[in-house]
Design a protein around this motif. Structure first.
Motif, PDB file in Angstrom:
ATOM      1  N   THR A 106      49.645  42.159  33.496  1.00 51.07           N
ATOM      2  CA  THR A 106      50.377  43.696  33.188  1.00 51.07           C
ATOM      3  C   THR A 106      51.897  43.953  33.914  1.00 51.07           C
ATOM      4  OG1 THR A 106      48.169  44.404  33.510  1.00 51.07           O
ATOM      5  CG2 THR A 106      49.792  46.016  33.804  1.00 51.07           C
ATOM      6  N   ARG A 123      40.085  36.227  37.246  1.00 46.76           N
ATOM      7  CA  ARG A 123      40.358  37.025  35.991  1.00 46.76           C
ATOM      8  C   ARG A 123      41.298  38.376  36.731  1.00 46.76           C
ATOM      9  NH1 ARG A 123      35.233  35.315  34.533  1.00 46.76           N
ATOM     10  NH2 ARG A 123      34.503  37.269  35.341  1.00 46.76           N
ATOM     11  N   SER A 124      41.055  38.910  37.824  1.00 43.47           N
ATOM     12  CA  SER A 124      41.722  39.921  38.306  1.00 43.47           C
ATOM     13  C   SER A 124      43.041  39.689  38.398  1.00 43.47           C
ATOM     14  CB  SER A 124      41.102  40.509  39.312  1.00 43.47           C
ATOM     15  OG  SER A 124      39.690  41.204  39.193  1.00 43.47           O
ATOM     16  N   THR A 135      44.780  39.482  35.202  1.00 42.94           N
ATOM     17  CA  THR A 135      45.126  40.833  34.410  1.00 42.94           C
ATOM     18  C   THR A 135      46.443  41.561  35.404  1.00 42.94           C
ATOM     19  OG1 THR A 135      42.826  40.963  33.988  1.00 42.94           O
ATOM     20  CG2 THR A 135      44.113  42.895  34.119  1.00 42.94           C
TER      21      THR A 135
END
Length: 294
Positions: A266, A258-259, A262
């Motif tokens: 971004t 998930r990191s 993200t």
């Protein structure tokens, strides 16, 4: 005595090899090196050589293998003896019986304080772990790297392993992976992620279900800006785990995935400059800020 097992069995006494070529005495010597300087019970030795049950005459056959090993040790001692001083200091020299010692209920291989690569590995690894706990990453990377450098290949390669040796091989492999995990973590902590990408690629291909190595690889790729590659590593791990055990990757790996998503999203999102309302002035063929036409 010099004992090396981290990449094939090699035992040298007085600088001369005492490693037999025949399978059974080679296996026997391997088991004695696994517990060097300790008594190995006869029951353990017979279980290793005959895991399905010792045949009639097993004790006599075991003693014959011990005699063969002692003959190799004696030959090594004699080869290392200079003719000029062969008589003068013979009482001070070790004998084969003092190196491969018969003791009540078993046998002991006496290394005489010599080198043993497993002991060297464990000492260096211990120093590396202590440095990690102290937060000394440069020293941790150095000592853990020294421990890993002692490995030349698979432990006890070329030896027919029975139940006891298989457990020892498994223990050593587990220890090596633990050291490898900590070494990579130290390298990442020192900002050497770019240098690790290639090596980690090979490691995860070899250890297809090892989660710590996959996590380190994803972190290295993330720091190198290779977000899609990091997500591919996660998916490969998921497939491998599903195929082997039916399990999903751990919560830690899911959080890391998930990191990565993200950060990727971004970075990929377009950044727009604030819009300034304007009017078009045909006479001057340019954009004129609102309120300036008069």
């Amino acid at each position: 005595m010099d004992v090396r097992i981290l990449g094939g069995l090699s035992v040298r006494e007085n600088g001369v090899s005492i490693t037999p070529t025949a399978a059974a005495p080679r296996q026997l010597l391997a088991l004695l090196t696994a517990s060097a300087d300790q008594v190995v019970p006869v029951t353990v030795l017979t279980e290793e050589l005959w895991p399905s049950g010792a045949p009639r005459g097993a004790r006599a056959e075991l003693q014959a293998h011990i005699a063969e090993l002692r003959a190799l040790i004696t030959a090594a001692l004699l080869r290392g003896t200079e003719p000029a001083d062969s008589d003068s200091d013979w009482p001070d020299r070790r004998s084969a019986d003092a190196i491969l010692v018969s003791q009540p209920g078993g046998y002991r291989l006496d290394t005489g304080g010599g080198a043993h690569d497993v002991w060297q590995f464990e000492r260096a690894a211990g120093a590396g772990y202590r440095a990690m706990e102290a937060g000394d990453l440069p020293r941790a990377a150095l000592r853990l790297g020294e421990a890993l450098a002692l490995w030349r290949g698979e432990p006890y390669a070329g030896v027919a392993a029975g139940p006891r040796l298989r457990r020892e091989i498994e223990r050593l492999e587990t220890s090596r992976l633990s050291v490898l995990d900590q070494w990579v973590e130290a390298q990442l902590g020192l900002g050497r992620h770019a240098d690790l990408v290639s090596e980690l690629s090979g490691l995860v291909a070899r250890y297809r279900t090892n989660e710590p190595l996959h996590a380190h690889y994803m972190v290295a790729l993330l720091r190198c800006g290779q977000y899609d590659e990091a997500l591919t590593v996660f998916e490969r791990l998921r497939v491998a785990l599903k195929g082997e055990s039916g399990m999903e990757p751990s919560a830690r790996l899911h959080r890391l995935q998930r990191s990565v998503l993200t950060v990727r999203n971004t970075v990929a999102r377009p950044v727009y400059a604030p819009r300034v309302p304007s009017q078009y002035d045909p006479a001057r063929s340019r954009l004129v800020p609102a309120g300036s036409v008069g």
